[in-house]
Write a protein that holds these residues in place. Structure first.
Motif, PDB file in Angstrom:
ATOM      1  N   LEU A  10       0.828  -1.204   0.000  1.00 51.84           N
ATOM      2  CA  LEU A  10       0.000   0.000   0.000  1.00 51.84           C
ATOM      3  C   LEU A  10       0.864   1.257   0.000  1.00 51.84           C
ATOM      4  CD1 LEU A  10      -2.786  -1.058   2.532  1.00 51.84           C
ATOM      5  CD2 LEU A  10      -3.009  -0.810   0.054  1.00 51.84           C
ATOM      6  N   LEU A  11       1.954   1.228   0.768  1.00 50.56           N
ATOM      7  CA  LEU A  11       2.850   2.390   0.810  1.00 50.56           C
ATOM      8  C   LEU A  11       3.543   2.606  -0.533  1.00 50.56           C
ATOM      9  CD1 LEU A  11       4.509   2.069   4.343  1.00 50.56           C
ATOM     10  CD2 LEU A  11       2.747   3.681   3.607  1.00 50.56           C
ATOM     11  N   LEU A  12       3.927   1.527  -1.194  1.00 49.85           N
ATOM     12  CA  LEU A  12       4.554   1.657  -2.512  1.00 49.85           C
ATOM     13  C   LEU A  12       3.571   2.240  -3.528  1.00 49.85           C
ATOM     14  CD1 LEU A  12       6.616  -1.665  -2.749  1.00 49.85           C
ATOM     15  CD2 LEU A  12       7.525   0.659  -2.576  1.00 49.85           C
ATOM     16  N   LEU A  13       2.327   1.805  -3.457  1.00 45.24           N
ATOM     17  CA  LEU A  13       1.309   2.366  -4.359  1.00 45.24           C
ATOM     18  C   LEU A  13       1.095   3.850  -4.069  1.00 45.24           C
ATOM     19  CD1 LEU A  13      -1.285  -0.557  -4.333  1.00 45.24           C
ATOM     20  CD2 LEU A  13       0.111   0.175  -6.276  1.00 45.24           C
ATOM     21  N   LEU A  14       1.093   4.207  -2.780  1.00 52.23           N
ATOM     22  CA  LEU A  14       0.980   5.623  -2.410  1.00 52.23           C
ATOM     23  C   LEU A  14       2.154   6.420  -2.959  1.00 52.23           C
ATOM     24  CD1 LEU A  14      -0.283   7.957  -0.764  1.00 52.23           C
ATOM     25  CD2 LEU A  14       1.073   7.159   1.192  1.00 52.23           C
ATOM     26  N   GLY A  15       3.349   5.860  -2.812  1.00 51.69           N
ATOM     27  CA  GLY A  15       4.542   6.540  -3.318  1.00 51.69           C
ATOM     28  C   GLY A  15       4.505   6.727  -4.825  1.00 51.69           C
ATOM     29  N   MET A  16       4.050   5.700  -5.554  1.00 49.08           N
ATOM     30  CA  MET A  16       3.963   5.808  -7.010  1.00 49.08           C
ATOM     31  C   MET A  16       2.971   6.896  -7.413  1.00 49.08           C
ATOM     32  SD  MET A  16       4.100   1.835  -8.291  1.00 49.08           S
ATOM     33  CE  MET A  16       4.165   2.304 -10.019  1.00 49.08           C
ATOM     34  N   ARG A  17       1.837   6.956  -6.702  1.00 45.53           N
ATOM     35  CA  ARG A  17       0.827   7.962  -7.035  1.00 45.53           C
ATOM     36  C   ARG A  17       1.339   9.371  -6.768  1.00 45.53           C
ATOM     37  NH1 ARG A  17      -5.388   8.203  -4.646  1.00 45.53           N
ATOM     38  NH2 ARG A  17      -5.997  10.125  -5.724  1.00 45.53           N
ATOM     39  N   ARG A  18       1.959   9.582  -5.611  1.00 46.63           N
ATOM     40  CA  ARG A  18       2.438  10.917  -5.254  1.00 46.63           C
ATOM     41  C   ARG A  18       3.622  11.343  -6.114  1.00 46.63           C
ATOM     42  NH1 ARG A  18       0.634  13.224  -0.669  1.00 46.63           N
ATOM     43  NH2 ARG A  18       2.569  14.416  -0.461  1.00 46.63           N
ATOM     44  N   SER A  19       4.428  10.377  -6.565  1.00 45.35           N
ATOM     45  CA  SER A  19       5.595  10.712  -7.385  1.00 45.35           C
ATOM     46  C   SER A  19       5.207  11.194  -8.781  1.00 45.35           C
ATOM     47  CB  SER A  19       6.521   9.500  -7.505  1.00 45.35           C
ATOM     48  OG  SER A  19       5.935   8.478  -8.283  1.00 45.35           O
ATOM     49  N   GLN A  20       3.973  10.926  -9.192  1.00 45.04           N
ATOM     50  CA  GLN A  20       3.528  11.301 -10.537  1.00 45.04           C
ATOM     51  C   GLN A  20       2.877  12.678 -10.590  1.00 45.04           C
ATOM     52  OE1 GLN A  20       1.037   7.959 -11.505  1.00 45.04           O
ATOM     53  NE2 GLN A  20       2.772   6.563 -11.755  1.00 45.04           N
ATOM     54  N   ARG A  21       2.881  13.398  -9.467  1.00 50.97           N
ATOM     55  CA  ARG A  21       2.316  14.749  -9.469  1.00 50.97           C
ATOM     56  C   ARG A  21       3.149  15.674 -10.353  1.00 50.97           C
ATOM     57  NH1 ARG A  21       2.154  16.463  -3.431  1.00 50.97           N
ATOM     58  NH2 ARG A  21       4.056  15.188  -3.423  1.00 50.97           N
ATOM     59  N   ALA A  22       2.496  16.642 -10.944  1.00 53.60           N
ATOM     60  CA  ALA A  22       3.166  17.571 -11.858  1.00 53.60           C
ATOM     61  C   ALA A  22       4.114  18.490 -11.096  1.00 53.60           C
ATOM     62  CB  ALA A  22       2.127  18.394 -12.604  1.00 53.60           C
ATOM     63  N   PRO A  23       5.168  19.002 -11.770  1.00 56.42           N
ATOM     64  CA  PRO A  23       6.069  19.966 -11.135  1.00 56.42           C
ATOM     65  C   PRO A  23       5.306  21.207 -10.673  1.00 56.42           C
ATOM     66  CG  PRO A  23       7.009  19.144 -13.190  1.00 56.42           C
ATOM     67  CD  PRO A  23       5.588  18.675 -13.144  1.00 56.42           C
ATOM     68  N   ASP A  24       5.775  21.829  -9.615  1.00 53.13           N
ATOM     69  CA  ASP A  24       5.189  23.071  -9.143  1.00 53.13           C
ATOM     70  C   ASP A  24       6.316  24.016  -8.730  1.00 53.13           C
ATOM     71  OD1 ASP A  24       6.013  22.236  -6.528  1.00 53.13           O
ATOM     72  OD2 ASP A  24       4.150  21.113  -6.324  1.00 53.13           O
ATOM     73  N   ARG A  25       5.956  25.169  -8.192  1.00 55.29           N
ATOM     74  CA  ARG A  25       6.969  26.165  -7.842  1.00 55.29           C
ATOM     75  C   ARG A  25       7.923  25.646  -6.770  1.00 55.29           C
ATOM     76  NH1 ARG A  25       4.954  32.209  -6.836  1.00 55.29           N
ATOM     77  NH2 ARG A  25       4.426  31.811  -9.036  1.00 55.29           N
ATOM     78  N   GLY A  26       7.405  24.904  -5.835  1.00 54.56           N
ATOM     79  CA  GLY A  26       8.257  24.366  -4.775  1.00 54.56           C
ATOM     80  C   GLY A  26       9.078  23.168  -5.209  1.00 54.56           C
ATOM     81  N   HIS A  27       8.628  22.469  -6.252  1.00 50.85           N
ATOM     82  CA  HIS A  27       9.333  21.275  -6.749  1.00 50.85           C
ATOM     83  C   HIS A  27       9.417  21.363  -8.268  1.00 50.85           C
ATOM     84  CE1 HIS A  27       7.602  20.147  -2.845  1.00 50.85           C
ATOM     85  NE2 HIS A  27       8.681  19.386  -2.694  1.00 50.85           N
ATOM     86  N   PRO A  28      10.285  22.220  -8.781  1.00 46.05           N
ATOM     87  CA  PRO A  28      10.342  22.452 -10.236  1.00 46.05           C
ATOM     88  C   PRO A  28      10.760  21.224 -11.038  1.00 46.05           C
ATOM     89  CG  PRO A  28      12.201  23.504  -9.127  1.00 46.05           C
ATOM     90  CD  PRO A  28      11.267  23.044  -8.063  1.00 46.05           C
ATOM     91  N   PHE A  29      11.431  20.278 -10.410  1.00 49.35           N
ATOM     92  CA  PHE A  29      11.830  19.057 -11.109  1.00 49.35           C
ATOM     93  C   PHE A  29      10.826  17.934 -10.898  1.00 49.35           C
ATOM     94  CE2 PHE A  29      15.964  21.204 -10.723  1.00 49.35           C
ATOM     95  CZ  PHE A  29      16.376  21.147 -12.046  1.00 49.35           C
ATOM     96  N   GLY A  30       9.675  18.248 -10.315  1.00 48.41           N
ATOM     97  CA  GLY A  30       8.655  17.238 -10.094  1.00 48.41           C
ATOM     98  C   GLY A  30       8.816  16.538  -8.751  1.00 48.41           C
ATOM     99  N   HIS A  31       7.979  15.535  -8.534  1.00 47.81           N
ATOM    100  CA  HIS A  31       7.953  14.808  -7.260  1.00 47.81           C
ATOM    101  C   HIS A  31       8.396  13.359  -7.430  1.00 47.81           C
ATOM    102  CE1 HIS A  31       5.190  18.211  -6.764  1.00 47.81           C
ATOM    103  NE2 HIS A  31       5.402  18.120  -5.472  1.00 47.81           N
TER     104      HIS A  31
END
Length: 313
Positions: free
Chosen positions: A50-71
């Motif tokens: 479940l944690l790995l699935l959570l990590g995969m989902r959150r890692s696919q978020r689009a880049p933003d001002r705080g994380h310009p290289f993505g998540h």
């Protein structure tokens, strides 16, 4: 590859939830310490999926001002958390359970259900492991299997491979512990099996921590990719000197590339930008996992003046 990784995790999750329930039922009937450890192991593995699935989902978020290289690196963080849970909950509790049964041995009951559950569990765990291995083999290199697993940048696959391998080893140990305990009429064998299962999980956890740490702090792309980029760029007719490429994984299938290039001194500004665009296209066509490229062009027009060019998707 991300979709295949998710399927591998979903398969492991479904198997572990069902197996954990059955193991605890069998442990309550037979009083086996090894079965309790195996139930703990499967429960921890379910939470880890479940944690790995959570990590995969959150890692696919689009880049933003705080994380310009993505998540993308968030998947590496959650893999580290999984490793810590395997170490503490899986390994630690199994070792504790074994030591507790050594100090206060319990008479073992009919092992019939233990054998049934362990054999069925081997079938489910083996199927999950085979699928993960098959998906991993589609993209692995020519080195040995375990060496390639250690070099993998995809936690979703290498975590499943490590965990399912540990699960198979744990089931074999539990089976031996139950058999020897009843054959010799001595519950010490069952308790020792629980301790050994815990030690296997600790070893796997330490390996996963090492892999996750390397990816979190910024691990380079595989050597074959780096050398391939070097050969591709240095062979370009407009390039006079190329320093060794710098790479870093931002996600399992996303590489950041920085190039320090000296182009021909007789190139015009238009030719320079055209040459850089050409290099970008060639690199991305040959190495599609390279998503962001930064090229520093030096010695342009006979002057020692750097030109920083960013080439991204």
């Amino acid at each position: 590859m991300a979709g295949n990784s998710k399927i591998a995790i979903y398969g492991a999750l479904a198997a572990n939830i069902g197996i954990a329930v059955v193991k605890f039922i069998a442990a309550s009937i037979t009083g086996s310490s090894a079965m309790i450890s195996e139930g703990i192991h499967s429960t921890v593995d379910s939470g880890n999926s479940l944690l790995l699935l959570l990590g995969m989902r959150r890692s696919q978020r689009a880049p933003d001002r705080g994380h310009p290289f993505g998540h993308g690196k968030e998947i590496y963080f959650w893999t580290l958390i999984v490793a810590i849970l395997v170490f503490s909950l899986g390994g630690g509790m199994s070792i504790y359970e074994g030591i507790s049964h050594l100090q206060h041995p319990e008479e073992l009951k009919d092992p019939f259900w233990n054998y049934i559950v362990l054999v069925i569990s081997m079938g489910f765990e083996g199927a999950s492991l085979l699928y993960a291995v098959r998906e991993f083999n589609k993209s692995r290199g020519k080195l040995g299997f375990w060496k390639e697993v250690g070099m993998s940048k995809d936690p979703a696959l290498f975590a499943v491979i490590y965990e399912e391998s540990a699960a198979i080893a744990g089931l074999i140990i539990a089976l031996l512990g139950v058999f020897l305990g009843h054959y010799f009429g001595n519950p010490v064998f069952d308790a020792l099996a629980s301790i050994l299962i815990g030690l296997v999980l600790v070893a796997v956890a330490i390996t996963m921590v090492k892999e996750s740490k390397g990816l979190l702090v910024g691990e380079s792309a595989d050597r074959a990719i780096v050398e391939g980029i070097y050969n591709l760029v240095s062979s370009d007719k407009d390039v006079e000197t190329l320093y060794f490429p710098l790479t870093m994984h931002l996600a399992p299938n996303e590489i950041l590339l920085a190039l320090d290039v000296e182009f021909r001194k007789d190139m015009t500004v238009e030719n320079l930008f055209g040459g850089i665009a050409k290099l970008e296209d060639k690199i991305k066509k040959e190495f599609p996992t390279v998503k962001k490229i930064y090229i520093e062009a030096k010695n342009f027009g006979g002057r020692d003046r750097p030109w920083m060019i960013e080439a991204t998707d």
